[in-house]
Design an enzyme around this catalytic site. Structure first.
Site, mmCIF file in Angstrom:
data_model
loop_
_atom_site.group_PDB
_atom_site.id
_atom_site.type_symbol
_atom_site.label_atom_id
_atom_site.label_comp_id
_atom_site.label_asym_id
_atom_site.label_seq_id
_atom_site.Cartn_x
_atom_site.Cartn_y
_atom_site.Cartn_z
ATOM 1 N N GLY A 245 44.601 -50.945 16.902
ATOM 2 C CA GLY A 245 43.346 -51.383 17.491
ATOM 3 C C GLY A 245 43.227 -50.779 18.869
ATOM 4 O O GLY A 245 44.197 -50.214 19.396
ATOM 5 N N CYS B 223 51.842 -51.877 22.545
ATOM 6 C CA CYS B 223 50.470 -51.659 23.011
ATOM 7 C C CYS B 223 50.379 -50.238 23.541
ATOM 8 O O CYS B 223 51.285 -49.783 24.241
ATOM 9 C CB CYS B 223 50.162 -52.663 24.121
ATOM 10 S SG CYS B 223 48.514 -52.491 24.817
ATOM 11 N N GLU C 197 43.817 -57.623 20.362
ATOM 12 C CA GLU C 197 42.666 -56.829 20.837
ATOM 13 C C GLU C 197 41.684 -57.676 21.630
ATOM 14 O O GLU C 197 41.174 -57.240 22.667
ATOM 15 C CB GLU C 197 41.965 -56.134 19.671
ATOM 16 C CG GLU C 197 42.818 -55.105 18.946
ATOM 17 C CD GLU C 197 43.530 -54.132 19.865
ATOM 18 O OE1 GLU C 197 42.973 -53.747 20.919
ATOM 19 O OE2 GLU C 197 44.679 -53.759 19.547
ATOM 20 N N HIS D 33 42.792 -58.155 25.152
ATOM 21 C CA HIS D 33 42.477 -57.037 26.067
ATOM 22 C C HIS D 33 41.128 -57.267 26.736
ATOM 23 O O HIS D 33 40.962 -57.018 27.931
ATOM 24 C CB HIS D 33 42.407 -55.717 25.284
ATOM 25 C CG HIS D 33 43.727 -55.024 25.130
ATOM 26 N ND1 HIS D 33 44.480 -54.592 26.199
ATOM 27 C CD2 HIS D 33 44.435 -54.669 24.025
ATOM 28 C CE1 HIS D 33 45.591 -54.010 25.754
ATOM 29 N NE2 HIS D 33 45.590 -54.044 24.438
HETATM 30 NI NI NI Z 1 47.095 -53.236 23.202
#
Ligand code: NI
Length: 196
Positions: free
Chosen positions: A49, A103, A146, A149
Protein backbone atom coordinates in the site's frame (compact mmCIF):
# COMPACT_ATOMS: atom_id res chain seq x y z
CA UNK A 1 3.21 8.20 -15.03
CA UNK A 2 6.32 8.72 -12.97
CA UNK A 3 7.45 6.69 -10.01
CA UNK A 4 7.76 9.24 -7.21
CA UNK A 5 10.29 9.60 -4.42
CA UNK A 6 9.10 8.14 -1.11
CA UNK A 7 9.59 10.27 2.01
CA UNK A 8 11.25 8.48 4.91
CA UNK A 9 10.85 8.63 8.69
CA UNK A 10 11.94 12.00 9.98
CA UNK A 11 10.27 13.95 7.17
CA UNK A 12 7.74 16.25 8.89
CA UNK A 13 5.01 15.60 6.30
CA UNK A 14 4.73 11.97 7.45
CA UNK A 15 3.78 13.29 10.91
CA UNK A 16 1.00 15.69 9.87
CA UNK A 17 -2.60 14.49 9.49
CA UNK A 18 -3.58 14.84 5.83
CA UNK A 19 -6.54 16.95 4.69
CA UNK A 20 -9.72 15.44 3.28
CA UNK A 21 -10.41 15.88 -0.42
CA UNK A 22 -13.29 18.22 -1.26
CA UNK A 23 -16.06 17.06 -3.59
CA UNK A 24 -14.82 19.50 -6.23
CA UNK A 25 -11.43 17.74 -6.23
CA UNK A 26 -12.81 14.28 -7.03
CA UNK A 27 -12.24 13.02 -10.58
CA UNK A 28 -10.12 16.05 -11.52
CA UNK A 29 -7.06 15.52 -13.73
CA UNK A 30 -4.71 16.35 -10.86
CA UNK A 31 -6.40 13.89 -8.48
CA UNK A 32 -6.42 11.26 -11.19
CA UNK A 33 -2.73 11.73 -11.90
CA UNK A 34 -1.88 11.62 -8.17
CA UNK A 35 -3.72 8.29 -7.89
CA UNK A 36 -1.82 6.93 -10.90
CA UNK A 37 1.48 8.02 -9.37
CA UNK A 38 0.57 6.30 -6.10
CA UNK A 39 -0.26 3.05 -7.89
CA UNK A 40 2.87 3.15 -10.07
CA UNK A 41 5.14 3.96 -7.13
CA UNK A 42 3.59 1.27 -4.90
CA UNK A 43 4.05 -1.34 -7.64
CA UNK A 44 7.60 -0.26 -8.51
CA UNK A 45 8.65 -0.46 -4.85
CA UNK A 46 6.88 -3.72 -4.02
CA UNK A 47 4.66 -2.08 -1.37
CA UNK A 48 1.35 -3.54 -0.18
CA UNK A 49 0.00 0.00 0.00
CA UNK A 50 1.03 3.64 -0.24
CA UNK A 51 -0.39 6.85 1.19
CA UNK A 52 -0.30 10.22 -0.59
CA UNK A 53 1.74 11.93 2.13
CA UNK A 54 4.46 9.31 1.60
CA UNK A 55 5.07 10.90 -1.81
CA UNK A 56 4.78 14.44 -0.53
CA UNK A 57 1.06 15.12 -1.16
CA UNK A 58 -0.69 15.80 2.16
CA UNK A 59 -4.18 14.69 1.11
CA UNK A 60 -6.36 11.85 2.36
CA UNK A 61 -5.81 9.25 -0.37
CA UNK A 62 -4.13 5.87 -0.16
CA UNK A 63 -3.89 2.82 -2.39
CA UNK A 64 -3.68 -0.84 -1.43
CA UNK A 65 -2.83 -3.84 -3.58
CA UNK A 66 -1.09 -7.17 -3.10
CA UNK A 67 -0.40 -9.14 -6.23
CA UNK A 68 0.67 -12.75 -5.96
CA UNK A 69 4.19 -13.37 -4.67
CA UNK A 70 4.88 -9.85 -3.44
CA UNK A 71 8.66 -9.99 -2.77
CA UNK A 72 8.43 -7.86 0.39
CA UNK A 73 5.43 -9.78 1.77
CA UNK A 74 5.38 -13.30 0.27
CA UNK A 75 2.96 -14.54 2.96
CA UNK A 76 0.25 -11.95 2.24
CA UNK A 77 -2.87 -13.09 0.44
CA UNK A 78 -3.62 -11.21 -2.77
CA UNK A 79 -5.64 -8.03 -2.41
CA UNK A 80 -7.19 -6.45 -5.50
CA UNK A 81 -6.33 -2.79 -6.10
CA UNK A 82 -8.27 -0.48 -3.78
CA UNK A 83 -8.14 3.32 -4.05
CA UNK A 84 -9.31 4.90 -0.79
CA UNK A 85 -10.25 8.58 -0.73
CA UNK A 86 -11.19 10.11 2.64
CA UNK A 87 -11.25 6.70 4.38
CA UNK A 88 -12.79 6.21 7.81
CA UNK A 89 -11.84 3.02 9.64
CA UNK A 90 -13.55 1.27 12.56
CA UNK A 91 -12.61 -1.96 14.33
CA UNK A 92 -15.24 -4.70 14.03
CA UNK A 93 -14.10 -6.53 17.17
CA UNK A 94 -11.99 -5.83 20.24
CA UNK A 95 -9.75 -8.71 19.20
CA UNK A 96 -6.17 -7.92 18.21
CA UNK A 97 -3.40 -9.76 16.44
CA UNK A 98 0.39 -9.49 16.38
CA UNK A 99 1.62 -7.86 13.20
CA UNK A 100 5.29 -7.83 12.13
CA UNK A 101 5.29 -4.79 9.83
CA UNK A 102 7.53 -2.93 7.48
CA UNK A 103 7.02 0.33 5.65
CA UNK A 104 8.50 1.91 2.52
CA UNK A 105 9.04 5.04 4.66
CA UNK A 106 11.05 3.03 7.22
CA UNK A 107 13.41 1.22 4.86
CA UNK A 108 15.36 -1.74 6.12
CA UNK A 109 13.39 -2.43 9.31
CA UNK A 110 10.48 -4.46 10.63
CA UNK A 111 8.77 -4.22 14.01
CA UNK A 112 6.04 -5.98 15.96
CA UNK A 113 2.77 -4.12 16.64
CA UNK A 114 -0.78 -4.97 17.64
CA UNK A 115 -3.60 -4.45 15.13
CA UNK A 116 -7.33 -5.03 15.20
CA UNK A 117 -8.20 -8.43 13.74
CA UNK A 118 -11.12 -7.10 11.71
CA UNK A 119 -11.99 -3.62 10.47
CA UNK A 120 -14.58 -1.87 8.34
CA UNK A 121 -13.49 0.99 6.09
CA UNK A 122 -15.81 3.56 4.51
CA UNK A 123 -14.29 5.60 1.67
CA UNK A 124 -14.78 7.03 -1.79
CA UNK A 125 -13.24 5.12 -4.68
CA UNK A 126 -11.34 6.67 -7.59
CA UNK A 127 -14.66 7.44 -9.33
CA UNK A 128 -15.95 9.19 -6.20
CA UNK A 129 -18.46 6.43 -5.34
CA UNK A 130 -19.07 5.65 -1.65
CA UNK A 131 -17.75 2.20 -0.73
CA UNK A 132 -17.42 -0.01 2.32
CA UNK A 133 -14.86 -2.78 2.68
CA UNK A 134 -14.56 -5.27 5.54
CA UNK A 135 -11.14 -6.80 6.09
CA UNK A 136 -10.11 -9.59 8.42
CA UNK A 137 -6.72 -11.11 9.23
CA UNK A 138 -3.75 -10.03 7.06
CA UNK A 139 -5.73 -7.62 4.84
CA UNK A 140 -7.00 -5.86 8.00
CA UNK A 141 -3.37 -5.12 8.89
CA UNK A 142 -2.71 -3.47 5.54
CA UNK A 143 -5.80 -1.24 5.72
CA UNK A 144 -4.95 -0.09 9.27
CA UNK A 145 -1.32 0.60 8.34
CA UNK A 146 -2.27 2.78 5.34
CA UNK A 147 -5.02 4.76 7.06
CA UNK A 148 -2.58 5.39 9.94
CA UNK A 149 -0.24 7.12 7.45
CA UNK A 150 -3.05 9.55 6.59
CA UNK A 151 -3.35 10.42 10.29
CA UNK A 152 0.39 11.11 10.52
CA UNK A 153 1.16 7.82 12.28
CA UNK A 154 3.86 5.26 11.48
CA UNK A 155 3.95 1.64 12.65
CA UNK A 156 6.92 2.66 14.79
CA UNK A 157 4.49 4.52 17.10
CA UNK A 158 2.70 1.27 17.91
CA UNK A 159 5.73 -0.84 18.79
CA UNK A 160 5.34 -1.88 22.42
CA UNK A 161 8.70 -3.62 22.80
CA UNK A 162 11.56 -1.76 21.06
CA UNK A 163 13.53 -5.01 21.01
CA UNK A 164 11.23 -6.24 18.24
CA UNK A 165 12.53 -3.55 15.86
CA UNK A 166 14.90 -5.55 13.67
CA UNK A 167 16.58 -5.22 10.29
CA UNK A 168 14.81 -6.78 7.32
CA UNK A 169 17.59 -9.34 6.93
CA UNK A 170 17.35 -10.43 10.54
CA UNK A 171 13.55 -10.45 10.34
CA UNK A 172 13.76 -12.88 7.41
CA UNK A 173 16.36 -14.99 9.17
CA UNK A 174 15.12 -15.08 12.77
CA UNK A 175 11.62 -13.69 13.20
CA UNK A 176 9.27 -14.07 10.23
CA UNK A 177 8.62 -17.82 10.41
CA UNK A 178 8.27 -17.79 14.18
CA UNK A 179 5.78 -14.92 14.00
CA UNK A 180 3.74 -16.67 11.28
CA UNK A 181 3.74 -19.85 13.36
CA UNK A 182 2.53 -17.94 16.42
CA UNK A 183 -0.30 -16.38 14.40
CA UNK A 184 -1.30 -19.80 13.22
CA UNK A 185 -1.25 -21.23 16.75
CA UNK A 186 -3.26 -18.26 18.03
CA UNK A 187 -6.00 -19.23 15.55
CA UNK A 188 -6.00 -15.92 13.68
CA UNK A 189 -8.98 -15.96 11.33
CA UNK A 190 -8.58 -16.66 7.65
CA UNK A 191 -7.70 -13.68 5.54
CA UNK A 192 -10.91 -12.23 4.24
CA UNK A 193 -11.82 -9.16 2.24
CA UNK A 194 -15.38 -8.22 1.41
CA UNK A 195 -16.45 -5.17 -0.58
CA UNK A 196 -19.97 -4.47 0.63
NI1 NI B 1 3.89 2.35 5.43
Amino acid sequence: MPVREILTAGHPMLREPTRALRDSELRTPSTRSLIEDLIDTMRACGGAGLAANQIGEPVRICVIEVRSQNPRYPFLPTIPLHVLINPHIEPLTGEKLQSYEGCLSVPGYRGLVLRHTAVEVDYLDAAGAAKTTRAMGMPAIVFQHEVDHLEGRLFLDLIEDPRTLVTTDNYDRWHRDRWLRQLDEAGVPQALLIDV
